[in-house]
Design a protein around this motif. Structure first.
Motif, PDB file in Angstrom:
ATOM      1  N   VAL A   1       0.844  -1.191   0.000  1.00 18.32           N
ATOM      2  CA  VAL A   1       0.000   0.000   0.000  1.00 18.32           C
ATOM      3  C   VAL A   1       0.878   1.239   0.000  1.00 18.32           C
ATOM      4  O   VAL A   1       1.846   1.332   0.759  1.00 18.32           O
ATOM      5  CB  VAL A   1      -0.940   0.011   1.224  1.00 18.32           C
ATOM      6  CG1 VAL A   1      -1.883   1.198   1.149  1.00 18.32           C
ATOM      7  CG2 VAL A   1      -1.727  -1.285   1.300  1.00 18.32           C
ATOM      8  N   THR A   2       0.538   2.194  -0.869  1.00 13.82           N
ATOM      9  CA  THR A   2       1.341   3.412  -0.967  1.00 13.82           C
ATOM     10  C   THR A   2       0.449   4.627  -1.118  1.00 13.82           C
ATOM     11  O   THR A   2      -0.584   4.578  -1.778  1.00 13.82           O
ATOM     12  CB  THR A   2       2.302   3.331  -2.171  1.00 13.82           C
ATOM     13  OG1 THR A   2       2.962   4.594  -2.336  1.00 13.82           O
ATOM     14  CG2 THR A   2       1.562   3.001  -3.454  1.00 13.82           C
ATOM     15  N   LEU A   3       0.855   5.719  -0.510  1.00 11.09           N
ATOM     16  CA  LEU A   3       0.190   7.006  -0.696  1.00 11.09           C
ATOM     17  C   LEU A   3       1.175   8.040  -1.233  1.00 11.09           C
ATOM     18  O   LEU A   3       0.984   9.233  -1.049  1.00 11.09           O
ATOM     19  CB  LEU A   3      -0.408   7.494   0.624  1.00 11.09           C
ATOM     20  CG  LEU A   3      -1.809   6.982   0.968  1.00 11.09           C
ATOM     21  CD1 LEU A   3      -2.224   7.447   2.352  1.00 11.09           C
ATOM     22  CD2 LEU A   3      -2.825   7.454  -0.078  1.00 11.09           C
ATOM     23  N   GLY A   4       2.224   7.557  -1.879  1.00  8.03           N
ATOM     24  CA  GLY A   4       3.225   8.477  -2.397  1.00  8.03           C
ATOM     25  C   GLY A   4       3.716   8.114  -3.773  1.00  8.03           C
ATOM     26  O   GLY A   4       4.823   8.495  -4.168  1.00  8.03           O
ATOM     27  N   HIS A   5       2.886   7.398  -4.553  1.00 11.23           N
ATOM     28  CA  HIS A   5       3.364   6.922  -5.847  1.00 11.23           C
ATOM     29  C   HIS A   5       3.525   8.049  -6.859  1.00 11.23           C
ATOM     30  O   HIS A   5       4.186   7.867  -7.885  1.00 11.23           O
ATOM     31  CB  HIS A   5       2.427   5.847  -6.392  1.00 11.23           C
ATOM     32  CG  HIS A   5       3.153   4.731  -7.083  1.00 11.23           C
ATOM     33  ND1 HIS A   5       4.093   3.950  -6.447  1.00 11.23           N
ATOM     34  CD2 HIS A   5       3.104   4.281  -8.357  1.00 11.23           C
ATOM     35  CE1 HIS A   5       4.571   3.060  -7.288  1.00 11.23           C
ATOM     36  NE2 HIS A   5       3.997   3.245  -8.468  1.00 11.23           N
ATOM     37  N   ALA A   6       2.921   9.209  -6.572  1.00 10.62           N
ATOM     38  CA  ALA A   6       3.100  10.358  -7.465  1.00 10.62           C
ATOM     39  C   ALA A   6       4.557  10.792  -7.532  1.00 10.62           C
ATOM     40  O   ALA A   6       4.950  11.489  -8.476  1.00 10.62           O
ATOM     41  CB  ALA A   6       2.227  11.519  -7.004  1.00 10.62           C
TER      42      ALA A   6
ATOM     43  N   VAL B   1      13.777  -0.280  -0.563  1.00 11.50           N
ATOM     44  CA  VAL B   1      14.486  -1.015   0.486  1.00 11.50           C
ATOM     45  C   VAL B   1      13.991  -0.596   1.866  1.00 11.50           C
ATOM     46  O   VAL B   1      13.844  -1.432   2.771  1.00 11.50           O
ATOM     47  CB  VAL B   1      16.011  -0.774   0.360  1.00 11.50           C
ATOM     48  CG1 VAL B   1      16.741  -1.361   1.559  1.00 11.50           C
ATOM     49  CG2 VAL B   1      16.538  -1.385  -0.931  1.00 11.50           C
ATOM     50  N   LEU B   2      13.696   0.693   2.026  1.00  9.34           N
ATOM     51  CA  LEU B   2      13.216   1.195   3.313  1.00  9.34           C
ATOM     52  C   LEU B   2      11.711   0.980   3.481  1.00  9.34           C
ATOM     53  O   LEU B   2      11.261   0.566   4.548  1.00  9.34           O
ATOM     54  CB  LEU B   2      13.554   2.687   3.439  1.00  9.34           C
ATOM     55  CG  LEU B   2      15.038   3.043   3.354  1.00  9.34           C
ATOM     56  CD1 LEU B   2      15.219   4.549   3.385  1.00  9.34           C
ATOM     57  CD2 LEU B   2      15.812   2.394   4.502  1.00  9.34           C
ATOM     58  N   VAL B   3      10.964   1.261   2.434  1.00 11.06           N
ATOM     59  CA  VAL B   3       9.502   1.131   2.514  1.00 11.06           C
ATOM     60  C   VAL B   3       9.086  -0.299   2.831  1.00 11.06           C
ATOM     61  O   VAL B   3       8.176  -0.537   3.638  1.00 11.06           O
ATOM     62  CB  VAL B   3       8.857   1.597   1.194  1.00 11.06           C
ATOM     63  CG1 VAL B   3       7.383   1.204   1.135  1.00 11.06           C
ATOM     64  CG2 VAL B   3       8.997   3.105   1.032  1.00 11.06           C
TER      65      VAL B   3
ATOM     66  N   LEU C   1       0.253   0.779   8.397  1.00 11.20           N
ATOM     67  CA  LEU C   1       0.265   2.225   8.576  1.00 11.20           C
ATOM     68  C   LEU C   1       1.669   2.797   8.430  1.00 11.20           C
ATOM     69  O   LEU C   1       1.856   3.880   7.859  1.00 11.20           O
ATOM     70  CB  LEU C   1      -0.304   2.588   9.951  1.00 11.20           C
ATOM     71  CG  LEU C   1      -0.445   4.080  10.267  1.00 11.20           C
ATOM     72  CD1 LEU C   1      -1.344   4.766   9.254  1.00 11.20           C
ATOM     73  CD2 LEU C   1      -0.975   4.274  11.687  1.00 11.20           C
ATOM     74  N   GLY C   2       2.658   2.087   8.938  1.00 14.10           N
ATOM     75  CA  GLY C   2       4.028   2.561   8.807  1.00 14.10           C
ATOM     76  C   GLY C   2       4.454   2.684   7.356  1.00 14.10           C
ATOM     77  O   GLY C   2       5.164   3.628   6.979  1.00 14.10           O
TER      78      GLY C   2
ATOM     79  N   LEU D   1       5.557   6.151   5.485  1.00 12.55           N
ATOM     80  CA  LEU D   1       6.887   6.263   4.893  1.00 12.55           C
ATOM     81  C   LEU D   1       6.801   6.690   3.422  1.00 12.55           C
ATOM     82  O   LEU D   1       7.598   7.520   2.965  1.00 12.55           O
ATOM     83  CB  LEU D   1       7.622   4.925   5.013  1.00 12.55           C
ATOM     84  CG  LEU D   1       9.150   4.965   4.910  1.00 12.55           C
ATOM     85  CD1 LEU D   1       9.742   5.971   5.877  1.00 12.55           C
ATOM     86  CD2 LEU D   1       9.728   3.573   5.169  1.00 12.55           C
ATOM     87  N   THR D   2       5.853   6.142   2.682  1.00 12.31           N
ATOM     88  CA  THR D   2       5.691   6.549   1.280  1.00 12.31           C
ATOM     89  C   THR D   2       5.275   8.017   1.185  1.00 12.31           C
ATOM     90  O   THR D   2       5.735   8.745   0.308  1.00 12.31           O
ATOM     91  CB  THR D   2       4.663   5.666   0.562  1.00 12.31           C
ATOM     92  OG1 THR D   2       3.411   5.683   1.276  1.00 12.31           O
ATOM     93  CG2 THR D   2       5.159   4.227   0.470  1.00 12.31           C
ATOM     94  N   MET D   3       4.402   8.445   2.098  1.00 15.28           N
ATOM     95  CA  MET D   3       4.011   9.853   2.122  1.00 15.28           C
ATOM     96  C   MET D   3       5.199  10.749   2.455  1.00 15.28           C
ATOM     97  O   MET D   3       5.347  11.840   1.889  1.00 15.28           O
ATOM     98  CB  MET D   3       2.895  10.066   3.150  1.00 15.28           C
ATOM     99  CG  MET D   3       1.551   9.514   2.752  1.00 15.28           C
ATOM    100  SD  MET D   3       0.325   9.732   4.054  1.00 15.28           S
ATOM    101  CE  MET D   3       0.297  11.513   4.225  1.00 15.28           C
TER     102      MET D   3
END
Length: 341
Positions: A76-81, A123-125, A131-132, A136-138
């Motif tokens: 799950v990601t909220l930062g793919h932009a 690697v970090l994500v 939720l973490g 992190l993606t955000m």
């Protein structure tokens, strides 16, 4: 032993896990035919919609990249932009500051740059979950957005990157004001991306991603290198998002900070959920429906179009929880039952 596909989110009641993973359900076929006919009709009779059609194709590539990540691998990601925007800025900066105007090599460069960022951040994500992982993606997306905003001599900052020039495709086809070249160009790239995605999800590699999403522990027990698989699909997804962003920059010859904005990441997740997560053709259908409704509603009601779009999405979520492709599956199932009576 309970099948790992027992709770597959995009499955119709009559579909097997193998059929879903390999994209062979009747719903997928119906949507593929529908989208193909729509593209052909737009090309032949929709001259006024060529520019909009190129935007739809770009959104479809972006949605497909997210569906591979969210729908198949369960990341799950909220930062793919951030990858979409990096692709756009890559071709923009290469053109405006370096004189690199050739579109196909620029598209490849954008994909490579987005993939590299995906490898570093992935690697970090992927060390986190739930939720973490979202936070992190955000965080990464916010950092890149602020860097682009502050690096005004390079990116143009809030004013946007201007001065882009894109050479004719293969030295033959100029980007015209009517949008025909842009439409055919984005459509061709979309066809290649869809073909690669279908082959990937049909392969044992694609099925292993579904298995990891459903039961990570079991996949580790049978010898699958889970972290390696997840990182690889994260990089592939980032590359495809970068290509989508590069297409937007090349066809519009302008890049603004909006390509990195959080709202774009949210919109693309809505599109995937709208079409049906874990079903490639569902993500493509969701991209078409969302983009067309957004265009029409913003034209009809510029002040409150978000209200009507939200109402539409609420209705679809309530009455088609498996997305539009799930609704198509249900309709085809009803038709088959009527034929057998």
């Amino acid at each position: 032993m309970k099948s790992i596909s027992a709770s597959y989110p995009g499955a119709a009641a009559s579909s097997t896990w193998r059929g879903l993973a390999m994209g062979r359900t009747s719903g997928d076929l119906a949507i593929a035919v529908l989208l193909g006919l729509g593209a052909l009709a737009t090309l032949l009779f929709g001259e006024a919609y060529w520019l909009l059609g190129s935007q739809v194709a770009i959104t479809m590539i972006f949605a497909l990249s997210v569906d591979l990540l969210v729908g198949f691998a369960g990341i799950v990601t909220l930062g793919h932009a951030v990858f979409f925007g990096l692709g756009a800025y890559t071709v923009g900066i290469a053109s405006a500051h370096l004189g690199w105007t050739e579109p196909l090599s620029g598209l490849l460069l954008a994909g490579v740059m987005a993939a590299l960022l995906g490898a570093v951040t992935g690697v970090l994500v992927l060390r986190t979950r739930g939720l973490g992982q979202l936070m992190l993606t955000m965080a990464f997306a916010s950092l890149v957005y602020e860097i682009a905003n502050r690096a005004k001599p390079l990116t143009g900052g809030a004013d946007g990157l201007q001065g882009m020039v894109i050479a004719p495709i293969l030295g033959l086809f100029d980007f015209d004001i009517f949008g025909l070249t842009a439409f055919l160009y984005t459509l061709a790239v979309l066809a290649v991306v869809v073909a690669l995605a279908v082959l990937m999800t049909r392969s044992p590699y694609g099925r292993s991603l579904v298995g990891i999403r459903e039961n990570r522990v079991r996949m580790q027990a049978i010898g699958t290198n889970v972290q390696h698989r997840l990182l690889s699909i994260y990089v592939v997804s980032a590359a495809l998002a970068g290509i989508a962003g590069a297409l937007l920059a090349q066809t519009s010859q302008f890049v603004g900070l909006n390509v990195l904005h959080f709202s774009l990441s949210g919109e693309i997740l809505i599109i995937v959920a709208l079409g049906g997560a874990g079903r490639l053709w569902g993500a493509l259908l969701g991209a078409v429906v969302f983009t067309l409704f957004k265009d029409r509603l913003s034209a009809l009601d510029p002040a409150y179009w978000y209200f009507w779009l939200g109402l539409l999405l609420a209705v679809i979520v309530l009455f088609a929880p498996k997305g539009l492709i799930g609704l198509v599956d249900r309709l085809l199932s009803i038709l088959r039952r009527k034929e057998t009576l």
